[in-house]
Motif scaffolding. Structure first.
Motif, PDB file in Angstrom:
ATOM      1  N   ASN A   1      61.687  39.900  71.703  1.00 60.28           N
ATOM      2  CA  ASN A   1      63.004  39.257  71.542  1.00 60.28           C
ATOM      3  C   ASN A   1      63.594  39.409  70.141  1.00 60.28           C
ATOM      4  OD1 ASN A   1      61.922  37.342  69.815  1.00 60.28           O
ATOM      5  ND2 ASN A   1      61.809  35.711  71.341  1.00 60.28           N
ATOM      6  N   GLN A   2      62.834  39.933  69.195  1.00 64.50           N
ATOM      7  CA  GLN A   2      63.330  39.934  67.820  1.00 64.50           C
ATOM      8  C   GLN A   2      64.657  40.692  67.651  1.00 64.50           C
ATOM      9  OE1 GLN A   2      60.808  40.123  64.437  1.00 64.50           O
ATOM     10  NE2 GLN A   2      62.682  39.831  63.267  1.00 64.50           N
ATOM     11  N   THR A   3      64.750  41.892  68.211  1.00 62.39           N
ATOM     12  CA  THR A   3      65.964  42.670  68.000  1.00 62.39           C
ATOM     13  C   THR A   3      67.191  42.017  68.648  1.00 62.39           C
ATOM     14  OG1 THR A   3      64.851  44.711  67.429  1.00 62.39           O
ATOM     15  CG2 THR A   3      67.041  44.935  68.409  1.00 62.39           C
ATOM     16  N   PRO A   4      67.117  41.595  69.924  1.00 56.29           N
ATOM     17  CA  PRO A   4      68.292  40.888  70.456  1.00 56.29           C
ATOM     18  C   PRO A   4      68.623  39.595  69.707  1.00 56.29           C
ATOM     19  CG  PRO A   4      66.525  41.045  72.112  1.00 56.29           C
ATOM     20  CD  PRO A   4      66.129  41.912  70.975  1.00 56.29           C
ATOM     21  N   LEU A   5      67.617  38.847  69.267  1.00 55.65           N
ATOM     22  CA  LEU A   5      67.918  37.603  68.531  1.00 55.65           C
ATOM     23  C   LEU A   5      68.513  37.901  67.158  1.00 55.65           C
ATOM     24  CD1 LEU A   5      64.946  35.193  69.391  1.00 55.65           C
ATOM     25  CD2 LEU A   5      67.312  35.100  70.222  1.00 55.65           C
ATOM     26  N   ASP A   6      68.005  38.921  66.489  1.00 53.31           N
ATOM     27  CA  ASP A   6      68.595  39.310  65.210  1.00 53.31           C
ATOM     28  C   ASP A   6      70.053  39.751  65.417  1.00 53.31           C
ATOM     29  OD1 ASP A   6      66.366  38.705  63.687  1.00 53.31           O
ATOM     30  OD2 ASP A   6      65.628  40.776  63.578  1.00 53.31           O
ATOM     31  N   ALA A   7      70.297  40.511  66.482  1.00 49.56           N
ATOM     32  CA  ALA A   7      71.673  40.954  66.770  1.00 49.56           C
ATOM     33  C   ALA A   7      72.564  39.737  67.022  1.00 49.56           C
ATOM     34  CB  ALA A   7      71.693  41.893  67.968  1.00 49.56           C
ATOM     35  N   ALA A   8      72.062  38.756  67.769  1.00 48.48           N
ATOM     36  CA  ALA A   8      72.850  37.551  68.046  1.00 48.48           C
ATOM     37  C   ALA A   8      73.194  36.826  66.750  1.00 48.48           C
ATOM     38  CB  ALA A   8      72.092  36.632  68.998  1.00 48.48           C
ATOM     39  N   SER A   9      72.226  36.758  65.833  1.00 50.50           N
ATOM     40  CA  SER A   9      72.475  36.110  64.542  1.00 50.50           C
ATOM     41  C   SER A   9      73.533  36.880  63.749  1.00 50.50           C
ATOM     42  CB  SER A   9      71.166  36.031  63.752  1.00 50.50           C
ATOM     43  OG  SER A   9      71.415  35.764  62.389  1.00 50.50           O
ATOM     44  N   LEU A  10      73.447  38.205  63.803  1.00 49.16           N
ATOM     45  CA  LEU A  10      74.437  39.037  63.113  1.00 49.16           C
ATOM     46  C   LEU A  10      75.845  38.774  63.658  1.00 49.16           C
ATOM     47  CD1 LEU A  10      75.372  41.405  61.337  1.00 49.16           C
ATOM     48  CD2 LEU A  10      74.343  42.979  62.985  1.00 49.16           C
ATOM     49  N   TYR A  11      75.983  38.754  64.998  1.00 55.15           N
ATOM     50  CA  TYR A  11      77.300  38.497  65.589  1.00 55.15           C
ATOM     51  C   TYR A  11      77.787  37.090  65.251  1.00 55.15           C
ATOM     52  CZ  TYR A  11      76.486  42.784  68.243  1.00 55.15           C
ATOM     53  OH  TYR A  11      76.237  44.080  68.598  1.00 55.15           O
ATOM     54  N   HIS A  12      76.852  36.141  65.251  1.00 58.92           N
ATOM     55  CA  HIS A  12      77.233  34.759  64.941  1.00 58.92           C
ATOM     56  C   HIS A  12      77.788  34.675  63.519  1.00 58.92           C
ATOM     57  CE1 HIS A  12      76.723  30.529  63.778  1.00 58.92           C
ATOM     58  NE2 HIS A  12      76.948  30.268  65.061  1.00 58.92           N
ATOM     59  N   GLN A  13      77.094  35.278  62.557  1.00 62.25           N
ATOM     60  CA  GLN A  13      77.557  35.246  61.162  1.00 62.25           C
ATOM     61  C   GLN A  13      78.918  35.919  61.027  1.00 62.25           C
ATOM     62  OE1 GLN A  13      76.232  33.148  59.292  1.00 62.25           O
ATOM     63  NE2 GLN A  13      74.481  33.900  58.116  1.00 62.25           N
ATOM     64  N   LEU A  14      79.103  37.035  61.720  1.00 61.47           N
ATOM     65  CA  LEU A  14      80.392  37.728  61.639  1.00 61.47           C
ATOM     66  C   LEU A  14      81.493  36.847  62.219  1.00 61.47           C
ATOM     67  CD1 LEU A  14      79.554  41.427  62.645  1.00 61.47           C
ATOM     68  CD2 LEU A  14      80.402  40.625  60.417  1.00 61.47           C
ATOM     69  N   GLU A  15      81.247  36.327  63.428  1.00 60.81           N
ATOM     70  CA  GLU A  15      82.285  35.596  64.145  1.00 60.81           C
ATOM     71  C   GLU A  15      82.664  34.280  63.461  1.00 60.81           C
ATOM     72  OE1 GLU A  15      81.467  34.978  68.274  1.00 60.81           O
ATOM     73  OE2 GLU A  15      83.244  33.729  68.569  1.00 60.81           O
ATOM     74  N   HIS A  16      81.663  33.552  62.985  1.00 64.04           N
ATOM     75  CA  HIS A  16      81.933  32.196  62.504  1.00 64.04           C
ATOM     76  C   HIS A  16      82.027  32.076  60.991  1.00 64.04           C
ATOM     77  CE1 HIS A  16      81.629  30.590  66.526  1.00 64.04           C
ATOM     78  NE2 HIS A  16      80.540  31.347  66.683  1.00 64.04           N
ATOM     79  N   VAL A  17      81.521  33.055  60.253  1.00 67.74           N
ATOM     80  CA  VAL A  17      81.492  32.912  58.800  1.00 67.74           C
ATOM     81  C   VAL A  17      82.233  34.042  58.087  1.00 67.74           C
ATOM     82  CG1 VAL A  17      80.012  32.632  56.762  1.00 67.74           C
ATOM     83  CG2 VAL A  17      79.262  31.708  58.981  1.00 67.74           C
ATOM     84  N   VAL A  18      81.777  35.272  58.268  1.00 66.59           N
ATOM     85  CA  VAL A  18      82.245  36.355  57.406  1.00 66.59           C
ATOM     86  C   VAL A  18      83.688  36.776  57.724  1.00 66.59           C
ATOM     87  CG1 VAL A  18      81.763  38.686  56.565  1.00 66.59           C
ATOM     88  CG2 VAL A  18      79.855  37.145  57.113  1.00 66.59           C
ATOM     89  N   VAL A  19      83.960  37.040  58.978  1.00 65.67           N
ATOM     90  CA  VAL A  19      85.305  37.525  59.332  1.00 65.67           C
ATOM     91  C   VAL A  19      86.366  36.443  59.082  1.00 65.67           C
ATOM     92  CG1 VAL A  19      86.714  38.671  61.086  1.00 65.67           C
ATOM     93  CG2 VAL A  19      84.246  39.137  60.982  1.00 65.67           C
ATOM     94  N   PRO A  20      86.118  35.176  59.495  1.00 59.78           N
ATOM     95  CA  PRO A  20      87.108  34.134  59.184  1.00 59.78           C
ATOM     96  C   PRO A  20      87.315  33.945  57.676  1.00 59.78           C
ATOM     97  CG  PRO A  20      85.487  33.313  60.765  1.00 59.78           C
ATOM     98  CD  PRO A  20      85.015  34.649  60.322  1.00 59.78           C
ATOM     99  N   LEU A  21      86.242  34.055  56.903  1.00 61.54           N
ATOM    100  CA  LEU A  21      86.377  33.885  55.451  1.00 61.54           C
ATOM    101  C   LEU A  21      87.242  35.006  54.871  1.00 61.54           C
ATOM    102  CD1 LEU A  21      85.279  32.000  53.149  1.00 61.54           C
ATOM    103  CD2 LEU A  21      83.508  33.723  52.759  1.00 61.54           C
ATOM    104  N   TYR A  22      87.006  36.215  55.322  1.00 62.70           N
ATOM    105  CA  TYR A  22      87.744  37.364  54.776  1.00 62.70           C
ATOM    106  C   TYR A  22      89.229  37.264  55.093  1.00 62.70           C
ATOM    107  CZ  TYR A  22      89.014  42.155  53.605  1.00 62.70           C
ATOM    108  OH  TYR A  22      89.607  43.263  53.039  1.00 62.70           O
ATOM    109  N   TYR A  23      89.558  36.961  56.347  1.00 61.90           N
ATOM    110  CA  TYR A  23      90.973  36.951  56.733  1.00 61.90           C
ATOM    111  C   TYR A  23      91.641  35.606  56.486  1.00 61.90           C
ATOM    112  CZ  TYR A  23      90.479  41.548  58.907  1.00 61.90           C
ATOM    113  OH  TYR A  23      90.263  42.886  59.133  1.00 61.90           O
ATOM    114  N   GLY A  24      90.850  34.505  56.535  1.00 67.00           N
ATOM    115  CA  GLY A  24      91.465  33.184  56.512  1.00 67.00           C
ATOM    116  C   GLY A  24      91.341  32.438  55.195  1.00 67.00           C
ATOM    117  N   ASN A  25      90.438  32.854  54.338  1.00 62.49           N
ATOM    118  CA  ASN A  25      90.229  32.127  53.082  1.00 62.49           C
ATOM    119  C   ASN A  25      89.865  33.136  51.988  1.00 62.49           C
ATOM    120  OD1 ASN A  25      89.436  30.541  50.933  1.00 62.49           O
ATOM    121  ND2 ASN A  25      87.790  29.464  52.031  1.00 62.49           N
TER     122      ASN A  25
END
Ligand SMILES: *Cc1c(COP(=O)(O)O)cnc(C)c1O
Length: 570
Positions: free
Chosen positions: A512-536
């Motif tokens: 499960n490591q690779t799918p869980l790592d991928a999920a964490s990557l998408y989560h960080q992009l969706e909720h933290v990195v992309v909103p910060l870049y465009y919104g703040n």
């Protein structure tokens, strides 16, 4: 003459962007080490092979499959041929070796000489002439011959050039470990014996230092002992088995370990991994393996716009890298402006080389390094639908990939092909480009010219990694797996962001490591990195300047070399 100098041996060294004498992180680290040694006026010299036909030039065929070509370079343009000759014996033949001298210059007057060994001489047989042509080329026999030239030929060359008072031989990775055999012979001669013994082992250990760079087994050269005995024309490698081998193999890592009084891994975690992985035959004691975390040479890797900003805001940063801490309160507009300049340079070059048509306003993610399975370059493409959905809903993305797979690494080549083929399935919200023939020059453009630097190795296999340090220096925060240097460099939300499959509370398994790592990557992009870049944007720039202040001031080869001086060289 040359009192107490340090001789640094490395199979690859990145000396100049136009000299293809390196393959990746190991060679770049070696070059950055020598550049910092020159800055610090350290009495160091280095030995490597000439690699006159380079590593290789990479291109992709229409299906995305990597193909390789030799890359000749103009040796006399960069190096001076020395008249000195030494000899090594290979399969009973006497092979003549000469050296070319390259000088690593610094911010001051001090130069560090590098001796590039060359067997392409008319006196040698056609086969022997090829031995210093290609970095990591050929089969295991070719590699053994190269390591004989590097280790044994290298020590003989230094002596012939008058370097009799080398206080430390530093083996940068195990490729150079045969230098220990030559030093054992020297010691036995000094004691007027015809063969070496335990007393010589102690004498050699006092002179040698070893840095191990990877937990990946393929990175640790092993040769059948009977083959080694035949090629070297000597059977004394069978004696003192505890020094030379494990089972019936000459293991270059163990040879280096057994002949060094100081050994280190290249990040804190890697030190732990190496201690667990490398255990002596005699299990009653264990190897003392320390760690010194890698760094990068800041003046080599700063983009012109950031070098100029540092000159204005933190004068003296080249001489004292720790001063970059003061970037924590550099004017945000100036940081953003320097970044936009670096980004437009990179995007201009990418658009010139490809038909990607990237733009300056879109959040751009960079991933470039050697391609090999454990680096999991395609983790970001694990769930294309999710990626497209994030880009459509939260903010558009551009993804820039680059990197070579070793010619023999089929798996690495398949990952490149997968990425190249995915390009056409991403739709309008995600633009993806794969840059061919990633090298030093492209590395400088990308690590400074994207907005976020991605690294997704399978832990604990990334010993250190250094490209994220280059990025941090240029205000490009990392979004990375907690492994290697990033375990030390990541302050969540301050210097960048962690990708961590265990963050959701599930226990990681090999399935499960690779799918869980991928999920964490998408989560960080969706909720933290992309909103910060465009919104703040001010919030994003805050992370940029904290990345510089915390990480560039720490993860540089100036700090690293001072640790080597304190722990390994003095
Ligand atoms: C810095 C550098 C690397 C090392 O990259 P990692 O992410 O540390 O593996 C590899 N190749 C080139 C050309 C580099 O400049």
């Amino acid at each position: 003459m040359n009192h107490g100098c340090i001789a640094y041996f490395s199979m690859e060294i990145a000396l100049d962007p136009s000299m293809p004498t390196y393959s990746g992180g190991l060679g770049v680290l070696a070059g950055d080490t020598l550049r910092s040694a020159a800055d610090l006026k350290l009495p160091m010299l280095a030995v490597t092979l000439l690699h006159s036909k380079g590593y290789f030039r990479q291109s992709l065929d229409p299906s995305g499959w990597q193909t390789e070509e030799a890359t000749e370079w103009d040796v006399p343009k960069f190096c001076e041929a020395l008249p000195t000759r030494v000899q090594v014996t290979i399969e009973g033949r006497t092979v003549q070796v000469r050296a070319w001298r390259y000088t690593v210059n610094s911010i001051g007057e001090h130069g560090v000489p590098v001796f590039l060994l060359d067997t392409d001489l008319p006196e040698n047989s056609a086969w022997d002439r090829t031995l210093t042509h290609q970095l990591y080329g050929g089969n295991f026999h070719y590699r053994l011959c190269q390591e004989i030239i590097l280790g044994i030929g290298g020590v003989r060359m230094l002596r012939a050039l008058g370097y009799h008072d080398v206080s430390r031989f530093h083996m940068n990775e195990g490729h150079a470990a045969l230098l220990g055999l030559e030093l054992l012979d020297e010691s036995a001669r000094w004691f007027q014996r015809t063969s070496f013994n335990e007393e010589d082992v102690q004498a050699v250990r006092a002179q040698c230092v070893f840095t191990t760079h990877t937990p990946i087994p393929a990175g640790h050269d092993k040769f059948p002992l009977d083959h080694v005995a035949r090629v070297l024309g000597r059977s004394d490698v069978f004696t003192m088995r505890d020094v030379f081998c494990c089972d019936d193999q000459l293991n270059m890592t163990y040879l280096a370990l057994n002949l060094s009084h100081y050994v280190n891994g290249v990040a804190k975690k890697h030190g732990e991994v190496a201690r667990r992985m490398l255990t002596p035959r005699d299990a009653r004691h264990s190897y003392q393996i320390d760690h010194i975390t890698n760094g990068v040479h800041l003046t080599t890797w700063a983009s012109p716009s950031f070098a100029e900003l540092f000159d204005r805001h933190v004068p003296g940063w080249r001489e004292d890298n720790t001063l970059l801490r003061a970037m924590a309160n550099a004017p945000k507009e100036a940081v953003w402006h320097a970044h936009q300049l670096a980004k437009s340079l990179a995007i201009g070059e990418i658009n010139r080389r490809t038909n990607a048509n990237l733009d300056l306003a879109t959040l751009t993610i960079g991933f470039a390094r050697r391609f090999t399975a454990y680096k999991r370059a395609d983790l970001l493409l694990n769930d294309i639908t999710r990626l497209r959905e994030i880009a459509a809903r939260v903010g558009r993305l551009q993804i820039v990939y680059g990197g070579k797979a070793h010619p023999g690494d089929e798996q690495g080549k398949r990952i490149i092909q997968h990425i190249a083929q995915t390009r056409n399935t991403l739709g309008p919200e995600v633009r993806l480009v794969y840059l061919e023939n990633y090298d030093w020059e492209m590395g400088r453009l990308l690590t400074s010219g994207v907005d976020v630097w991605l690294n997704t190795p399978l832990p604990p296999l990334e010993a250190s990694g250094t490209s994220g340090m280059k990025a941090a220096l240029n205000g490009v925060p990392s979004l990375s797996i907690l492994d290697g240097w990033w375990l030390e460099g990541c302050v969540e939300g301050v210097t960048g962001w962690a990708v961590d499959g265990a963050a959701g509370g599930k226990e990681l398994t090999s399935e499960n490591q690779t799918p869980l790592d991928a999920a964490s990557l998408y989560h960080q992009l969706e909720h933290v990195v992309v909103p910060l870049y465009y919104g703040n944007r001010p919030g994003f720039i805050e992370v940029m300047r904290q990345a510089i202040a915390h990480n560039a001031s720490q993860f540089n080869t100036q700090r690293m070399l001072k640790e080597y001086i304190a722990k390994a060289y003095s």
